[in-house]
Design a protein around this motif. Structure first.
Motif, short mmCIF file in Angstrom:
data_model
loop_
_atom_site.label_atom_id
_atom_site.label_comp_id
_atom_site.label_asym_id
_atom_site.label_seq_id
_atom_site.Cartn_x
_atom_site.Cartn_y
_atom_site.Cartn_z
N UNK A 70 -0.82 10.06 11.60
CA UNK A 70 -1.62 10.83 10.66
C UNK A 70 -1.36 10.36 9.23
N UNK A 71 -2.18 10.85 8.32
CA UNK A 71 -2.01 10.56 6.90
C UNK A 71 -0.65 11.06 6.41
N UNK A 72 -0.18 12.16 6.99
CA UNK A 72 1.12 12.71 6.57
C UNK A 72 2.24 11.72 6.88
N UNK A 73 2.09 10.93 7.93
CA UNK A 73 3.11 9.92 8.24
C UNK A 73 3.20 8.89 7.12
N UNK A 74 2.07 8.52 6.55
CA UNK A 74 2.07 7.56 5.45
C UNK A 74 2.77 8.15 4.23
N UNK A 75 2.55 9.44 3.98
CA UNK A 75 3.24 10.10 2.87
C UNK A 75 4.75 10.18 3.14
N UNK A 76 5.12 10.43 4.39
CA UNK A 76 6.54 10.48 4.73
C UNK A 76 7.22 9.12 4.54
N UNK A 127 0.83 -1.20 0.00
CA UNK A 127 0.00 0.00 0.00
C UNK A 127 0.87 1.26 0.00
N UNK A 128 1.91 1.27 0.82
CA UNK A 128 2.81 2.42 0.86
C UNK A 128 3.56 2.57 -0.46
N UNK A 129 3.92 1.46 -1.06
CA UNK A 129 4.62 1.51 -2.35
C UNK A 129 3.73 2.13 -3.43
N UNK A 130 2.44 1.86 -3.34
CA UNK A 130 1.49 2.46 -4.29
C UNK A 130 1.41 3.97 -4.06
N UNK A 131 1.46 4.38 -2.79
CA UNK A 131 1.47 5.82 -2.49
C UNK A 131 2.74 6.46 -3.04
N UNK A 132 3.88 5.75 -2.93
CA UNK A 132 5.14 6.27 -3.46
C UNK A 132 5.07 6.47 -4.97
N UNK A 149 -4.72 5.10 5.05
CA UNK A 149 -4.53 5.50 6.44
C UNK A 149 -5.73 5.13 7.29
N UNK A 150 -6.93 5.44 6.79
CA UNK A 150 -8.14 5.16 7.57
C UNK A 150 -8.33 3.66 7.77
N UNK A 151 -8.01 2.85 6.75
CA UNK A 151 -8.13 1.40 6.88
C UNK A 151 -7.18 0.85 7.92
N UNK A 152 -5.95 1.37 7.93
CA UNK A 152 -4.96 0.89 8.90
C UNK A 152 -5.34 1.33 10.31
N UNK A 158 -4.31 11.78 -3.13
CA UNK A 158 -4.58 11.94 -1.70
C UNK A 158 -5.75 11.06 -1.25
N UNK A 159 -6.65 10.79 -2.15
CA UNK A 159 -7.80 9.95 -1.79
C UNK A 159 -7.34 8.54 -1.42
N UNK A 160 -6.41 7.97 -2.22
CA UNK A 160 -5.90 6.63 -1.92
C UNK A 160 -5.10 6.64 -0.61
N UNK A 161 -4.30 7.69 -0.41
CA UNK A 161 -3.51 7.78 0.83
C UNK A 161 -4.43 7.84 2.04
#
Length: 856
Positions: A807-813, A771-776, A789-792, A782-785
């Protein structure tokens, strides 16, 4: 001058300044101690002079020294809030303006900020081996006040007591200890509160999911056990809940832990706590009520041959000294016995000659857990012999007194009960045994010089209240026989051994040749034969089936009266050297008066006739449902990420430390033909290459475009074992980052999983990484991120874990951030890590489900 307010337990919090606190007459105020030592009574007398000076006195100095929590609260008056509370080790003192001849300075060990609150840890030795530990929470008050005098802190003890402190002085200090250490202390007090209140099952969940119990640091568990021991004799403590909790810790650790040494150590700590409780309950062992467990190697009774006992040396002194030699006067740790040491053929550990195969209902679970099980422990010499016995003890005429306790009633995933397995040839020794709890079967089997069984004497041995009334709680292990014991349920017994002369031994074994020559012949003959116990026991429904073949009839013995004393401790303490011969004669008379019967209280069956095993409940928190749901909700994404033709290849890096038989099929499925996945194994603590064949894994070669130079966070995922609550370092030079098997932190998604109690970790870790790789790949989505985040977060909350900082920003980081931002985000994820204690069956089902999803 510092000002303060105190409130009595269960009263409403009142914000007061010192000038208003005692506006009228003098009064008594107390702050109740916490958890394990809770009490609430007037303890301090606080008076105010005409000039406004405060004096704190203690009516009884002894009570003052014991009430460490009040000391800590008052000591904090010397530490103020200016723009924040100083973090680190703090040596506290009471300023001269608050004085009292009997008041002693106290110390707050550390103060640590976690989120918006501060926590202080305070510890003081009240008596040898029994530390009392305070954990208090400080919440800042009036943080934006105009003047320092209005600043303050609300001190909240874990038992609900609140203390308001208004302070103005500052005391800077260096950095304190880790959040993980703090979590251990928070966990300790929460568990003690739950267990003593009767909620053992909730306490077990706290223990096995808390950050305070996720590695080989056994200190928090020892603190929990000592807290329960401190509380055990109090009227409001649920004693059954305490015993249930400790028993279940033993069973759950066998099932959930993956490390043999740690699993055995945890069982031992809980088992020794149960032993101390047994001592507490006997009025003949008053001197052992202060005994405690410890994880401190410097305070632990141990020896090179038998390992660690986890009994605190200091807690036994001065009543009982330690000894390093078996049979010598003093406390001697005799060690443990395991399935491997007692139920396997010692020359060939693959042959479980004393394990009934038909009694196993879960072969995979048995194989996974068998090496971890501690069947029983043995503490020797916990009573110093009187002067009359010391001489005969030194002459090896009599042994010290022994305690044997069966920690486990059944072999793992089996209906077979635990036992001593291969027995012990008595020679000329006579063992006097008294059951102090539980039920079992005592067997004495006589062999001749040709290793043929000549006689079998058995006794239903019962130390329960009903069994004691029926006189079933005493037994003898006879000279010239091999001593076997089968545990039925929670067996605990005391015994001592007497070395008899030939003529004395003959009183208990008529017709046997006790000459030295014959003893040697018989001993050599039975040394091989007795490795195979003649009998084991299997529980079938509510009945016990004795498993084995009897070449001669079993003689079931009902022992005659052995002694006037009600227990073996009283018997042992009453012995003297002068009465020794008389005592042996009385034992012989008691044995001679015993009744023997051919009627067995148990059904006898050959091993091939034992009913097929019936599945029993194994420890479970029911956590697997949440994993199924989390994986199921992302099933379409998993198929798309690994199977869809339009996707690019992914390298999934798996640490070898968390590979086991349950997850190998899933690991191979990740890189099966038709998927975009490739798997690379690595050592967490070494950059060396790994040979997959060493782990019975068939992995396909990694293509050039996934070799080190081409890796990035869109194509590489590293599953990374951590300890829950661990804080990862913010320096690339640290060993934790240089041991990623050669991978660079910025060139891979790092997906943390628990080192301990996280058997579904690889499934969750791989999904999280994908999931994080897909965000990368597309951080602008932002919708997928947000969806990820909400699912986790929902998954974490289903496990009772809330992390407001995540937060969602942590997933982006994690997907796109710099090194420093990756570390900060990882530490937040680790802080909310949903460790999942699953049993063997649950874990296997999770991996089969995930594997089938990929291969479909």
């Amino acid at each position: 001058m510092p000002s303060y307010g105190l409130e009595l337990k269960n009263s409403e919090l009142k914000t007061v300044k010192y000038t208003d606190l005692l506006s009228a007459d003098e009064g008594y105020f107390s702050v109740s101690t916490l958890g394990t030592t809770a009490f609430c009574r007037p303890l301090y007398r606080i008076t105010k002079s005409g000039s406004g000076e405060l004096t704190i006195e203690s009516p009884q100095k002894q009570e003052l020294e014991a009430d460490v929590h009040t000391e800590a609260a008052l000591a904090f008056l010397a530490h103020s809030v200016d723009k924040g509370i100083a973090e680190g080790p703090l040596e506290s003192f009471i300023e001269n303006s608050i004085s009292g001849g009997d008041f002693q300075s106290s110390r707050i060990g550390y103060v640590q900020r976690i989120g918006d609150a501060y926590y202080a840890l305070y510890s003081k030795e009240v008596r040898a081996g029994s530390p009392q530990i305070l954990l208090v929470k400080f919440s800042l008050l009036s943080d934006n006040a105009d003047s320092d005098e209005e600043k303050g802190a609300l001190i909240e003890l874990l038992d609900g007591t609140k203390v308001l402190v208004e302070v103005s002085d500052t005391d800077a200090a260096p950095k304190g200890f880790s959040i993980r250490d703090m979590e251990g202390f928070k966990m300790t007090h929460e568990i003690v509160r739950l267990v003593t209140g009767g909620n053992a099952d909730k306490a077990l969940e706290v223990l096995f999911t808390s950050a305070g119990f996720q590695d080989q640091n056994l200190g928090p568990l020892a603190d929990v056990c000592n807290g329960l021991l401190d509380s055990y004799e109090k009227e409001d403590t649920d004693k059954n809940a305490v015993k249930t909790f400790l028993r279940k810790v033993i069973a759950y650790e066998v099932e959930f832990s993956d490390d043999v040494e740690t699993a055995q150590n945890v069982q031992l700590i809980a088992g020794q706590a149960l032993t101390i409780i047994s001592w507490m309950e006997r009025d003949t062992l008053v001197h052992l009520r202060s005994a405690r467990v410890t994880a401190d190697n410097n305070d632990m009774i141990s020896n090179d041959e038998r390992g660690k006992s986890f009994i605190s040396r200091k807690s036994l002194l001065p009543e009982v000294e330690e000894t390093a030699g078996e049979g010598t006067i003093g406390f001697y740790w005799r060690g443990i016995e395991t399935i491997l040491s007692k139920l396997h053929e010692k020359k060939n550990v693959s042959k479980a000659i004393n394990v009934v195969k038909r009694a196993i209902f879960g072969e995979a679970g048995f194989d996974r857990a068998k090496d971890k099980v501690v069947m029983y422990l043995m503490d020797h010499g916990f009573i110093n012999p009187n002067m009359g016995l010391k001489k005969v003890t030194r002459l090896k005429r009599i042994s010290t007194i022994h305690e044997t306790f069966f920690l486990s009633d059944h072999l793992p995933h089996s209906n077979q009960t635990t036992s001593t397995g291969s027995g012990h040839f008595q020679g000329t020794s006579l063992d006097v045994k008294h059951s102090t709890g539980g039920r079992g079967i005592q067997l004495s089997v006589r062999y001749n010089a040709d290793a043929e069984i000549e006689d079998i004497i058995a006794q239903e041995w019962d130390g329960t209240e009903e069994g004691r009334k029926e006189g079933k709680d005493w037994t003898l292990a006879l000279p010239g026989y091999v001593d076997y014991f089968i545990n039925i349920e929670e067996s605990r017994f005391n015994d001592f051994s007497i070395n008899l002369s030939e003529s004395e031994a003959a009183l208990f074994n008529h017709g046997f040749d006790f000459s030295r020559e014959n003893l040697i012949k018989v001993s050599e003959a039975v040394s091989d034969r007795s490795r195979k116990a003649p009998f084991t026991a299997v529980k079938v429904g509510d009945k016990i089936v004795l498993v084995g073949e009897a070449p001669v009839p079993i003689r079931w013995m009902r022992l005659g009266k052995l002694a006037e004393e009600r227990d073996l401790v009283s018997l042992y303490e009453g012995l003297t050297g002068q009465k020794f011969d008389e005592f042996i004669s009385s034992l012989a008379v008691g044995y001679k008066d015993s009744d023997f019967s051919d009627e067995s209280p148990f059904e006898l069956a050959g091993e091939d006739k034992v009913p097929q095993a019936v599945r029993q409940n194994v420890p479970s928190f029911g956590r697997s449902k949440a994993v199924f749901q989390y994986v199921g909700e992302n099933s379409d994404f998993i198929k798309k990420a690994l199977v869809a033709q339009a996707q690019s290849d992914k390298l999934i890096r798996i640490p070898v430390e968390i590979i086991n038989d349950e997850n190998k099929g899933f690991i191979e499925a990740l890189q099966a033909e038709g998927t975009h996945g490739y798997v690379e194994l690595f050592f967490t603590d070494s950059p060396l290459m790994v040979d997959p064949s060493d782990y019975d894994l068939n992995l396909r070669p990694i293509p050039e475009h996934l070799k080190e130079a081409n890796r990035n966070r869109t194509n590489t995922i590293t599953v990374f074992p951590v300890t829950k609550g661990e804080e990862l370092p913010d320096s690339k030079a640290n060993q934790r980052w240089t041991s990623l098997g050669g991978a660079s932190v910025e060139d891979t998604i790092i997906s943390p999983v628990g080192r301990s109690f996280d058997r579904s970790g690889i499934v969750r870790g791989v999904l999280f990484g994908l999931l994080l790789s897909e965000i990368a790949k597309d951080p602008s989505n932002r919708e997928f991120t947000l969806e990820t985040f909400e699912g986790y977060r929902s998954f974490c909350e289903s496990q009772g874990i809330e992390s407001p900082e995540l937060s969602m920003e942590d997933f982006l980081d994690l997907a796109t951030g710099s090194f420093s931002r990756i570390v900060k985000a990882l530490n937040r994820v680790i802080g909310s890590l949903p460790n999942m204690p699953l049993n063997t069956t649950e874990a296997a089902e999770v991996y089969k489900f995930a594997e089938a999803l990929i291969r479909a």
